[in-house]
Scaffold this motif. Structure first.
Motif, PDB file in Angstrom:
ATOM      1  N   GLU A   1     -27.861 -20.751 -38.300  1.00 49.88           N
ATOM      2  CA  GLU A   1     -27.703 -19.440 -37.638  1.00 49.88           C
ATOM      3  C   GLU A   1     -28.656 -19.296 -36.453  1.00 49.88           C
ATOM      4  O   GLU A   1     -28.359 -18.576 -35.507  1.00 49.88           O
ATOM      5  CB  GLU A   1     -28.023 -18.305 -38.625  1.00 49.88           C
ATOM      6  CG  GLU A   1     -26.920 -18.054 -39.618  1.00 49.88           C
ATOM      7  CD  GLU A   1     -27.359 -17.078 -40.712  1.00 49.88           C
ATOM      8  OE1 GLU A   1     -28.463 -16.490 -40.632  1.00 49.88           O
ATOM      9  OE2 GLU A   1     -26.575 -16.914 -41.659  1.00 49.88           O
ATOM     10  N   HIS A   2     -29.802 -19.957 -36.546  1.00 47.23           N
ATOM     11  CA  HIS A   2     -30.784 -19.823 -35.463  1.00 47.23           C
ATOM     12  C   HIS A   2     -30.725 -20.985 -34.477  1.00 47.23           C
ATOM     13  O   HIS A   2     -31.695 -21.269 -33.774  1.00 47.23           O
ATOM     14  CB  HIS A   2     -32.190 -19.630 -36.050  1.00 47.23           C
ATOM     15  CG  HIS A   2     -32.320 -18.297 -36.734  1.00 47.23           C
ATOM     16  ND1 HIS A   2     -32.094 -18.128 -38.084  1.00 47.23           N
ATOM     17  CD2 HIS A   2     -32.563 -17.060 -36.242  1.00 47.23           C
ATOM     18  CE1 HIS A   2     -32.225 -16.851 -38.393  1.00 47.23           C
ATOM     19  NE2 HIS A   2     -32.508 -16.176 -37.296  1.00 47.23           N
ATOM     20  N   GLY A   3     -29.603 -21.674 -34.467  1.00 46.74           N
ATOM     21  CA  GLY A   3     -29.344 -22.642 -33.402  1.00 46.74           C
ATOM     22  C   GLY A   3     -29.851 -24.046 -33.645  1.00 46.74           C
ATOM     23  O   GLY A   3     -29.762 -24.897 -32.749  1.00 46.74           O
ATOM     24  N   GLY A   4     -30.404 -24.319 -34.853  1.00 45.23           N
ATOM     25  CA  GLY A   4     -30.950 -25.650 -35.100  1.00 45.23           C
ATOM     26  C   GLY A   4     -29.956 -26.604 -35.744  1.00 45.23           C
ATOM     27  O   GLY A   4     -28.798 -26.253 -36.006  1.00 45.23           O
ATOM     28  N   LYS A   5     -30.442 -27.832 -35.950  1.00 52.48           N
ATOM     29  CA  LYS A   5     -29.689 -28.833 -36.712  1.00 52.48           C
ATOM     30  C   LYS A   5     -30.393 -28.987 -38.060  1.00 52.48           C
ATOM     31  O   LYS A   5     -31.615 -28.786 -38.146  1.00 52.48           O
ATOM     32  CB  LYS A   5     -29.726 -30.194 -35.992  1.00 52.48           C
ATOM     33  CG  LYS A   5     -28.866 -30.247 -34.756  1.00 52.48           C
ATOM     34  CD  LYS A   5     -29.109 -31.525 -33.985  1.00 52.48           C
ATOM     35  CE  LYS A   5     -28.477 -32.719 -34.671  1.00 52.48           C
ATOM     36  NZ  LYS A   5     -28.570 -33.943 -33.811  1.00 52.48           N
ATOM     37  N   VAL A   6     -29.638 -29.372 -39.093  1.00 52.69           N
ATOM     38  CA  VAL A   6     -30.267 -29.468 -40.413  1.00 52.69           C
ATOM     39  C   VAL A   6     -29.783 -30.697 -41.175  1.00 52.69           C
ATOM     40  O   VAL A   6     -28.607 -31.065 -41.093  1.00 52.69           O
ATOM     41  CB  VAL A   6     -30.021 -28.165 -41.225  1.00 52.69           C
ATOM     42  CG1 VAL A   6     -28.566 -28.003 -41.634  1.00 52.69           C
ATOM     43  CG2 VAL A   6     -30.907 -28.104 -42.447  1.00 52.69           C
TER      44      VAL A   6
END
Ligand SMILES: Cc1cc2nc3c(=O)[nH]c(=O)nc-3n(C[C@H](O)[C@H](O)[C@H](O)COP(=O)(O)OP(=O)(O)OC[C@H]3O[C@@H](n4cnc5c(N)ncnc54)[C@H](O)[C@@H]3O)c2cc1C
Length: 468
Positions: free
Chosen positions: A22-27
């Motif tokens: 949701e906050h634009g990162g990769k996981v």
């Protein structure tokens, strides 16, 4: 862009992973087991929220302040106001996140021990832990298939070490299903759960609560405190563990008549007492306010058992059993609860005179109606209009290791702190692995909440760390 590495695929790891996206990162989410879910899928009573839409619809007046007060009281002298504020002030938004973003049904609310109002949410289907966690799991699997490839799930992948440059955490080392040791670079969210199944002779229970080594547990075998050990093994400025002797023993684990000595037991959901289940000694009399907090009910049960007045039985009348029908059908199908057609049959099974049970239920009804005062101080009554000709459900129960309140020292932003109280760069933790949120006693429904609230915070902070 480096991914955020989430270690553990229970509700907290899943919440953190979705929050990163949701906050634009990769996981990248790793779990040592072949399936995600951890203890989260077992949760059977529900998740707390104060000031929710569901409560408003049901005319339940609640506030985060009231939830804060109840939690602080339960936490006792170990209460940490910053963590309790984070938990309680984010509770309504956590419920909203689950219902609105993921479509989880949390339309029912019940009251559990130690809460001043009903605030434990569940849906109309099966166990709430499964309903919530499996929804987040499926959504993450969909994200993994997405065209932008921002999510990756690695099962059978056990994290064995955190990588560091100076005091900064820069990644993990893990063993995959083929026995290979591999590395990934990125900031880390630890969401490995508690240590309620760590019964090895040199493990965390033996170290911190040797008196509990003989007890059964309701935890899955993954709950071995891996995150606790990893964080304290950092080569530079390691993390700190707090309140490690605070282990919650739940009063009601089912004794399965087919395997009474099994080390791992099914939990008899706290909601069974919430809907009106009574706890009875061998002679059919009560001994405690069933709506008391877990530590108090457990202490009273120990007294009963040690005085030779056990086994303790959990008894539900027809209305209580109907209110939790899905749960009860499951327990009966597993042979953990037995159905009797009337009170006479219950008395025959326990081998006590029927009149003794009649007295117990008639007195309880009179306490509920306010005609008499309950000798154990009970004030919340539910489904107490029990008729002896109606069916009853009965189970044998025993105290079980349930939840570990101690864990990694964090601040309200889910930063892992070192011994001097400074955040360790690149390292966050959430869920049962963190310590101190519940002080000396966790309230029912507050661990799923802790998993979601701190998972969301950790995911956001870790995503910001990568992008800033
Ligand atoms: C029977 C039962 C009923 C419960 N009922 C409720 C309830 O109704 N309401 C409530 O609020 N709470 C309840 N709880 C407590 C609650 O379910 C848990 O505390 C909570 O779900 C913990 O979530 P978590 O994500 O932190 O950990 P978990 O859900 O336990 O997930 C941890 C994950 O980390 C993985 N992992 C561990 N070590 C490693 C490693 N080295 N590498 C990679 N992966 C690793 C594990 O395999 C696991 O999948 C219940 C607990 C039990 C056991």
């Amino acid at each position: 862009m480096e991914p955020v590495i989430v270690v553990g695929g229970g509700l907290s790891g899943l919440s953190a992973a979705h929050s990163v996206l949701e906050h634009g990162g990769k996981v990248v989410l790793l779990d040592k087991k072949p399936a995600l879910g951890g203890n989260s899928v077992k949760a059977s009573s529900g998740i707390n929220g104060a000031g929710t839409d569901t409560q408003a619809r049901l005319n339940i007046s609640d506030s985060s302040q009231s939830f804060y007060d109840d939690t602080t009281k339960s936490a006792g002298q170990l209460a940490r106001s910053n963590l309790i504020t984070a938990l309680t002030s984010n509770s309504a938004s956590a419920i909203e996140w689950l219902t609105k973003n993921f479509g989880v049904d949390l339309s029912l609310v019940s009251i559990l021990g130690g809460h001043s109002v009903p605030r434990t949410h569940r849906g109309t289907g099966g166990a709430p832990g499964w309903a919530i966690t499996s929804t987040l799991m499926k959504k993450l699997a969909v994200e993994e298939e997405g065209s932008d490839q921002r999510a990756k799930i690695l099962k059978n992948s056990k994290v064995v070490k955190f990588l560091q440059t100076g005091n900064k955490v820069t990644g993990v080392e893990y063993e995959d299903g083929q026995g290979q040791t591999l590395k990934i670079q990125g900031p880390v969210v630890i969401a490995t759960g508690g240590f309620g199944a760590d019964f090895s002779s040199t493990g965390l229970i033996a170290t911190h609560r040797p008196d509990l080594m003989q007890l059964p547990t309701v935890n899955g075998d993954h709950a071995t405190g891996d995150g606790h050990v990893l964080v304290t093994s950092l080569s530079s400025d390691p993390g700190v563990l707090i309140d490690m002797d605070q282990v919650q023993v739940h009063p009601t684990g089912f004794i399965d008549p087919a395997q009474p000595d099994a080390k791992t037991k099914f939990l008899a959901a706290e909601a069974l007492r919430g809907v009106g289940g009574l706890l009875l000694k061998k002679d059919g009399t009560r001994f405690v306010d069933e709506m008391e907090k877990r530590d108090i009910v457990t202490a009273k049960m120990w007294e009963v058992i040690q005085n030779g007045q056990g086994p303790v039985r959990l008894v539900l009348g027809l209305h209580a059993a109907t209110e939790l029908k899905t749960h009860c059908d499951f327990y009966v199908s597993k042979g953990l609860m037995k159905k009797f057609n009337n009170l006479q049959e219950v008395a025959e099974d326990i081998q006590i005179p029927l009149r003794d049970l009649q007295t117990t239920f008639t007195s309880h009804k009179s306490y509920a109606s306010g005609q008499e005062k309950d000798p154990y101080g009970k004030t919340h009554f539910h489904n107490s209009d029990i008729h002896e000709e109606e069916p009853f459900l009965v189970a044998l129960i025993t105290p079980v290791v349930h939840y570990t309140m101690g864990g990694i020292l964090v601040d309200e932003d889910a930063h892992v702190l070192d011994a001097s109280g400074k955040p360790i760069p690149g390292l966050y933790a959430s869920g049962e692995v963190i310590g101190g949120v519940h002080g000396k006693n966790r309230l029912g429904g507050s661990s799923l909440l802790e998993a979601v609230v701190f998972g969301r915070i950790a995911g956001k902070r870790a995503a910001d760390y990568v992008t800033n």
